[in-house]
Write an enzyme that holds these catalytic residues in place. Structure first.
Site, PDB file in Angstrom:
ATOM      1  N   ASP A 114       0.844  -1.186   0.000  1.00 15.59           N
ATOM      2  CA  ASP A 114       0.000   0.000   0.000  1.00 15.59           C
ATOM      3  C   ASP A 114       0.885   1.244   0.000  1.00 15.59           C
ATOM      4  OD1 ASP A 114      -2.260  -1.553   0.155  1.00 15.59           O
ATOM      5  OD2 ASP A 114      -2.420  -1.439   2.327  1.00 15.59           O
ATOM      6  N   MET A 161      -7.862   7.734  11.116  1.00 16.72           N
ATOM      7  CA  MET A 161      -8.322   8.163   9.788  1.00 16.72           C
ATOM      8  C   MET A 161      -9.600   8.999   9.863  1.00 16.72           C
ATOM      9  SD  MET A 161      -7.722   4.484   7.874  1.00 16.72           S
ATOM     10  CE  MET A 161      -8.702   3.611   9.090  1.00 16.72           C
ATOM     11  N   LYS A 177      -4.052   2.422  -1.512  1.00  9.06           N
ATOM     12  CA  LYS A 177      -5.413   2.915  -1.369  1.00  9.06           C
ATOM     13  C   LYS A 177      -5.392   4.176  -0.520  1.00  9.06           C
ATOM     14  CE  LYS A 177      -6.667  -0.964   0.390  1.00  9.06           C
ATOM     15  NZ  LYS A 177      -7.478  -1.970   1.094  1.00  9.06           N
TER      16      LYS A 177
END
Length: 505
Positions: free
Chosen positions: A37, A174, A59
Site C-alpha cells: 500500500d 483516519m 489505497k
C-alpha cells in the site's frame, strides 16, 4: 504440478521504518513478490531481493488504486505461480487493514499464509506524542474506532453512543475529515466539553505535529494549525499529559533522502538512524558484475605478477574477492601484494577479508590516492586496479605521468533505478536534505528533464560526499549546499548533524 507459494501478511508499523519488527524485515528480505500500500517510507522497498516483483495497490481516500477484491485475487494468483509473497500494510494487518478479508480468500483457495503483526499507530503515534494510552488512576482502558466511515450518509454509526460513553482513552484513526462530527457526537453523548483532546499529524515521522486542547476547542485549534491527514484523534484525560521523550538525538525531526548502492545506503541509513534521522531512498544503484569476464579471469591467473592492488570503493573490494573465490583461488594467491584504498570505508571492507591497507590518503579522493601513492612506487612495480567503468581518469593520468605500469580493469558497472518524475517529486517533498555519494549517482538522478528536477531541489539542501561529486552536481546547474570534509559515511552524517543543529538554534 507447481507447488504454491506462501503469502505473508506483514505489518510495516506506524510510519517510522525503524518500528517494523525483525520478523517483518526477514520476510521482506526473502520474498519473490511484494504487494504494498502507500507507505510513509520507501525504505522497505529496498529491503526486498533484486528479483522481487513490486506491485503497488495503494489505497487513499478518493483514489483507490485497486479494489480489495482485486487485491485478494492477486495474492492468490501470485501464490499459485509458486511465489512467496509479502503483503505489506501500514500499521498492523488486522487493525483496520482488511487483513481478515485477504485471509478468507487465501483460505478458500488453499493458500498457506502467515501473519506478521505490526506496531499500530493507535498506540505508537500517541506514545511518540507523549500521550500514554493508559495511565494509573487516569485511564484504565483504551478503545479504537475508525473515523474514516463515520460520515457515511452524514450520520454517526449506530454504536457511537455506546462508544462515546466508555471510560478511558478514545482513539479515532483516519478521522480528521470527520473531526467536527466526532467531537459533537462525544459531547452529545455525555463527554464534558472540557475533556482533554489531541490531534496527531504524521505520527512517528519527523514531520509529526501535535495539537492539544479540549473537546470544546480542539476543532478550531486543528483548523488554525492547518492540520492535515494522516492524523489521529484522541479524547480522554491522558491527552492532557505530556510524556514526550527527553532524549534529543542530533538529527531528531530530520528527514534525509539518500542515493547509492544498496550496501552504501544501508550503512548510511543505519548511521543516520542512530543519530535520530529518518531516511528515504530516492535513487538506487545496483551492481552489474564482470568479475567472471575474460579480463578479470586473466588478472586472477597472473596475480603473482602484481605488487599493488588498488581499490577505489568498497564495491570493488567485494566484487574482487567474490570473483577470486568463485574462480577457485584463495588468499594465498595474493602472495606479498600490497593494498592501497581510497578511504576508511573501503579499508573496513578490505579488513573483512583479512587484510589491512598499506596506504590510505589523508583525503578520501581518487586523485589524492594517486598522488600520495606515487612516491611509494617505482618503475618495477605493477598495479592492478579493478574498479567500475565510471572510474576517475585522474588516477590513470597521475600513474601515466609517473611511468607506472598498471592494469585498469572494469570489474563492475553501476545500473540505476530511479523513481518516475511524479514519484520523485512526492519523495523529495518532505525532505530536508538529499545526499549524493558519487558522480554516477548525480548523473543518474538528473536523467530526464533537468529543469524540473532542479525545481524539485529548490527547497532542500543537497549534500555531496566530496569535491568530484559536487563538481558533477554543478555541471547540472546546482551547487552543493554542503560537502563532507571527510569523504565517508561518517563524514556525510557529521556535516548534516552540524548543519541541522544550526538550523534548530
Amino acid at each position: 504440478m507447481k507447488k504454491n507459494g506462501v503469502v505473508y501478511l506483514v505489518g510495516a508499523g506506524p510510519g517510522d521504518p525503524g518500528l517494523i519488527t525483525q520478523k517483518g524485515l526477514k520476510r521482506l528480505g526473502s520474498c519473490d513478490a511484494l504487494v504494498y500500500d502507500s507507505l510513509a517510507s520507501d525504505y522497505f522497498l529496498d529491503e526486498v531481493p533484486d528479483h522481487c516483483r513490486k506491485i503497488y495497490v495503494g489505497k487513499r481516500a478518493g483514489a483507490h488504486s485497486m479494489k480489495q477484491e482485486e487485491i485478494n485475487r492477486l495474492l492468490v494468483e501470485l501464490a499459485e505461480e509458486g511465489l512467496n509473497v509479502v503483503r505489506l500494510k501500514g500499521g498492523d494487518p488486522f487493525v483496520f487493514g482488511r487483513g481478515g478479508e485477504e485471509i478468507l480468500t487465501l483460505s478458500e483457495a488453499g493458500i498457506t499464509f502467515e501473519v506478521v503483526p505490526g506496531v499500530t499507530s493507535a498506540v505508537a503515534a500517541l506514545s511518540m506524542a507523549g500521550i500514554p494510552v493508559t495511565h494509573r488512576a487516569v485511564s484504565r482502558s483504551f478503545h479504537v474506532m475508525t473515523g474514516h466511515t463515520l460520515s457515511e450518509n452524514g450520520t454517526l454509526p449506530p454504536d457511537f453512543d455506546s462508544f462515546a460513553k466508555l471510560s478511558g482513552t478514545l482513539v479515532f484513526l483516519m478521522g480528521l475529515s470527520n473531526l467536527s462530527l466526532i467531537v459533537n457526537g462525544l459531547i452529545k453523548n455525555g463527554k464534558p466539553e472540557d475533556t482533554p483532546a489531541a490531534v496527531i499529524e504524521n505520527g512517528t515521522l519527523p514531520e509529526q505535529r501535535i495539537i492539544r486542547g479540549t473537546l470544546n476547542d480542539i476543532e478550531s485549534r486543528a483548523k488554525q494549525a492547518e492540520i492535515k491527514s494522516p492524523a489521529i484523534i484522541v479524547a480522554g484525560d491522558v491527552a492532557a499529559l505530556d510524556f514526550s521523550s527527553t532524549l534529543n538525538l542530533p538529527l531528531k525531526g530530520c528527514r534525509i533522502g539518500i542515493t547509492g548502492t544498496q550496501s552504501f545506503t544501508g550503512r548510511l541509513h543505519r548511521e543516520l538512524a542512530e543519530l535520530g534521522g529518518m531516511t528515504d531512498s530516492v535513487l538506487s544503484l545496483s551492481i552489474d558484475s564482470y568479475r567472471s569476464g575474460q579480463a578479470m579471469n586473466e588478472a586472477y591467473q597472473r596475480l603473482q605478477t602484481y605488487s599493488w592492488l588498488l581499490f577505489t570503493s568498497a564495491n570493488a573490494v567485494r566484487e574482487f574477492f567474490t570473483g577470486l573465490f568463485e574462480g577457485g583461488y584463495d588468499l594465498r594467491s595474493l602472495g606479498a601484494v600490497r593494498f592501497a584504498v581510497v578511504g576508511k570505508g573501503t579499508e573496513n571492507e578490505l579488513v573483512k577479508y583479512g587484510f589491512h591497507a598499506d596506504y590510505i590518503p589523508d583525503r578520501y579522493q581518487v586523485i589524492d590516492l594517486a598522488k600520495g601513492l606515487k612516491p611509494l612506487l617505482s618503475k618495477e612495480d605493477r598495479l592492478l586496479i579493478p574498479r567500475s567503468s565510471g572510474g576517475s581518469p585522474e588516477l590513470n593520468r597521475v600513474l601515466d605521468e609517473a611511468g607506472i605500469c598498471y592494469d585498469d580493469i572494469v570489474l563492475y558497472d553501476v545500473a540505476l533505478k530511479k523513481k518516475e518524475q511524479e514519484e520523485l517529486g512526492n519523495a523529495l517533498l518532505p525532505l530536508h536534505y538529499l545526499t549524493f555519494a558519487s558522480a554516477s549517482g548525480v548523473e543518474g538522478f538528473f536523467q530526464g528533464e533537468t529543469e524540473k528536477i532542479l525545481g524539485l531541489l529548490s527547497r532542500l539542501k543537497v549534500v555531496c560526499i566530496g569535491d568530484i561529486t559536487a563538481k558533477a552536481l554543478s555541471r547540472y546547474g546546482r551547487e552543493a549546499d554542503l560537502i563532507a570534509p571527510v569523504y565517508s559515511i561518517s563524514g556525510l552524517a557529521e556535516i548534516i548533524c552540524q548543519d541541522w543543529c544550526k538550523e534548530k538554534e
